[in-house]
Design a protein around this motif. Structure first.
Motif, PDB file in Angstrom:
ATOM      1  N   PRO A 102      59.727  38.000  31.624  1.00 20.74           N
ATOM      2  CA  PRO A 102      58.599  37.544  32.194  1.00 20.74           C
ATOM      3  C   PRO A 102      57.540  38.548  32.162  1.00 20.74           C
ATOM      4  N   LYS A 103      56.298  38.166  31.945  1.00 18.75           N
ATOM      5  CA  LYS A 103      55.205  39.048  31.969  1.00 18.75           C
ATOM      6  C   LYS A 103      54.864  39.650  33.288  1.00 18.75           C
ATOM      7  N   LEU A 104      54.695  40.848  33.114  1.00 17.61           N
ATOM      8  CA  LEU A 104      54.427  41.565  34.522  1.00 17.61           C
ATOM      9  C   LEU A 104      52.970  41.882  34.810  1.00 17.61           C
ATOM     10  N   GLY A 105      52.560  41.524  35.856  1.00 14.96           N
ATOM     11  CA  GLY A 105      51.089  41.930  36.162  1.00 14.96           C
ATOM     12  C   GLY A 105      50.870  43.262  36.608  1.00 14.96           C
ATOM     13  N   VAL A 106      49.773  43.868  36.385  1.00 14.17           N
ATOM     14  CA  VAL A 106      49.649  45.079  36.443  1.00 14.17           C
ATOM     15  C   VAL A 106      49.415  45.446  38.266  1.00 14.17           C
ATOM     16  N   LYS A 107      50.335  46.007  38.803  1.00 11.19           N
ATOM     17  CA  LYS A 107      50.489  46.245  40.114  1.00 11.19           C
ATOM     18  C   LYS A 107      49.954  47.563  40.558  1.00 11.19           C
ATOM     19  N   LEU A 108      48.629  47.708  41.298  1.00 11.55           N
ATOM     20  CA  LEU A 108      48.011  48.919  41.640  1.00 11.55           C
ATOM     21  C   LEU A 108      49.093  49.947  42.342  1.00 11.55           C
ATOM     22  N   PRO A 109      49.454  51.164  42.140  1.00  6.52           N
ATOM     23  CA  PRO A 109      50.332  51.888  43.147  1.00  6.52           C
ATOM     24  C   PRO A 109      49.662  52.120  44.467  1.00  6.52           C
ATOM     25  N   SER A 110      50.352  51.903  45.747  1.00  7.72           N
ATOM     26  CA  SER A 110      49.722  52.126  46.851  1.00  7.72           C
ATOM     27  C   SER A 110      49.839  53.588  47.105  1.00  7.72           C
ATOM     28  N   PHE A 111      48.790  54.317  47.870  1.00  6.44           N
ATOM     29  CA  PHE A 111      48.779  55.837  48.086  1.00  6.44           C
ATOM     30  C   PHE A 111      48.280  55.849  49.557  1.00  6.44           C
ATOM     31  N   LEU A 112      48.404  57.150  49.958  1.00  6.54           N
ATOM     32  CA  LEU A 112      47.879  57.434  51.329  1.00  6.54           C
ATOM     33  C   LEU A 112      46.519  58.279  51.127  1.00  6.54           C
ATOM     34  N   TYR A 113      45.644  58.136  51.890  1.00  2.30           N
ATOM     35  CA  TYR A 113      44.364  58.955  51.867  1.00  2.30           C
ATOM     36  C   TYR A 113      44.837  60.328  52.556  1.00  2.30           C
ATOM     37  N   GLU A 114      43.780  61.284  52.275  1.00  2.00           N
ATOM     38  CA  GLU A 114      44.159  62.667  52.402  1.00  2.00           C
ATOM     39  C   GLU A 114      44.139  62.968  53.977  1.00  2.00           C
ATOM     40  N   GLU A 115      43.518  62.006  54.712  1.00  3.80           N
ATOM     41  CA  GLU A 115      43.513  62.178  56.038  1.00  3.80           C
ATOM     42  C   GLU A 115      44.899  61.675  56.637  1.00  3.80           C
ATOM     43  N   GLU A 116      45.350  60.559  55.970  1.00  2.31           N
ATOM     44  CA  GLU A 116      46.788  59.959  56.384  1.00  2.31           C
ATOM     45  C   GLU A 116      48.000  60.903  56.042  1.00  2.31           C
ATOM     46  N   MET A 117      47.543  61.835  54.872  1.00  4.95           N
ATOM     47  CA  MET A 117      48.594  62.716  54.680  1.00  4.95           C
ATOM     48  C   MET A 117      48.781  64.012  55.499  1.00  4.95           C
ATOM     49  N   GLU A 118      47.542  64.203  56.189  1.00  2.00           N
ATOM     50  CA  GLU A 118      47.533  65.332  57.218  1.00  2.00           C
ATOM     51  C   GLU A 118      47.979  64.759  58.439  1.00  2.00           C
ATOM     52  N   GLN A 119      48.106  63.634  58.755  1.00  2.19           N
ATOM     53  CA  GLN A 119      48.800  62.927  59.949  1.00  2.19           C
ATOM     54  C   GLN A 119      50.244  63.172  59.787  1.00  2.19           C
ATOM     55  N   LEU A 120      50.728  62.803  58.749  1.00  2.00           N
ATOM     56  CA  LEU A 120      52.267  62.937  58.361  1.00  2.00           C
ATOM     57  C   LEU A 120      52.596  64.375  58.397  1.00  2.00           C
ATOM     58  N   PHE A 121      51.808  65.484  57.870  1.00  2.00           N
ATOM     59  CA  PHE A 121      52.298  66.657  58.164  1.00  2.00           C
ATOM     60  C   PHE A 121      52.380  67.183  59.550  1.00  2.00           C
TER      61      PHE A 121
END
Length: 297
Positions: A102-121
């Motif tokens: 089956p042909k696979l569509g290009v799925k954009l990778p999900s990522f966190l913004y820098e502010e969200e990364m800071e919340q995780l830390f």
């Protein structure tokens, strides 16, 4: 004979092809599912499988509503398995050779913004040994973009604090050195000196860097659980998939001017095309920034 051929193939993929145990599990699962299909359709051996049987199996995958990526992986697994069987003269043809994936569509990778990364830390409670471990784990993953499976296999000796690098064993057992910054360095030192030593209360039979609450090696599943719990504590919406940390690493590097080849090497991608998917993310980021801030957008 059927199970002997499968075992022989799995050993070949592990020893000669150097695939990880995680990948081997998927190969086994995909082949076992096909064996079940064979039994349901009265096919007694791999020699009896024909092209039409392979086509019928693919049809059943669609009927079971497998995602395109899952169906494509299963077809690829079986194609590799029958290629091996053909080489070993266990079959006379590869029935999956001409099966169209089956042909696979290009799925954009999900990522966190820098502010969200800071919340995780900030969600890491560094007053406890486990909190120190979680902070070091998160800092290292974000600093290097390593995969969960790669992170779980890091040993004490793989960390070089003099040069701030970590030796990572990637897919196909390919090794690469990745640098990390001061934040990860400090978090790792605190974890090793004040966290890991408390968790590993007696001489350990392993040398893994990251350990669980009982002092044993932290597994990929354990890492996923930790990240999910941190997401909840940080009160971030959605579910944190471990690969999002890797995606965030690559996206933030490119957003801040890193070149594609460097990011490719850091991620351990064999082909530049695997890394180029992140350019779509950064372009979307640029577009949104433009639309939000340009006076005539």
């Amino acid at each position: 004979m059927v199970h002997k051929a499968v075992q022989s193939f799995l050993e070949y993929m592990q020893i000669e092809k150097s695939h990880s145990s995680y990948t081997i599990q998927f190969y086994k699962k995909d082949i076992d599912e096909f064996i079940h299909f064979m039994k349901e359709n009265g096919i007694g051996s791999f020699k009896e499988v024909e092209y039409l049987d392979a086509r019928l199996y693919v049809t059943t995958l669609y009927e079971k509503k497998y995602a395109r990526t899952s169906a494509a992986r299963k077809i690829s697994s079986l194609r590799s398995f029958f290629k091996y069987c053909l080489r070993e003269k266990l079959v006379s043809e590869n029935p999956f050779l001409l099966v169209i994936q089956p042909k696979l569509g290009v799925k954009l990778p999900s990522f966190l913004y820098e502010e969200e990364m800071e919340q995780l830390f900030l969600a890491c409670d560094v007053s406890t040994p486990l909190g120190k471990r979680n902070r070091a784990l998160l800092e290292l993953m974000y600093a290097t973009g390593i995969r969960v499976s790669e992170c779980a296999e890091i040993e004490d000796k793989d960390i070089d604090f003099d040069f701030s690098t970590v030796l990572v064993k990637g897919k196909g057992r390919k090794e690469r050195y990745i640098p990390f910054g001061d934040f990860a360095r400090e978090a790792l030192l605190i974890y090793i000196e004040k966290g890991r030593n408390e968790l590993v209360k007696q001489p350990s039979a392993h040398n893994r860097l990251f350990v669980n609450g009982r002092g044993g090696p932290l597994t990929p599943r354990g890492i996923r659980y930790i990240l999910t719990e941190l997401m909840k504590k940080a009160s971030l919406n959605g579910k944190l998939h471990p690969h999002m940390i890797r995606h965030s690493f690559a996206t933030h590097l490119l957003n801040n001017g890193a070149d594609m080849r460097t990011v490719q090497e850091l991620l351990g991608h064999s082909h530049l095309s695997s890394t180029q998917v992140y350019t779509h993310v950064t372009k979307e980021h640029l577009r949104k920034t433009y639309m939000n801030f340009h006076p005539r957008a």
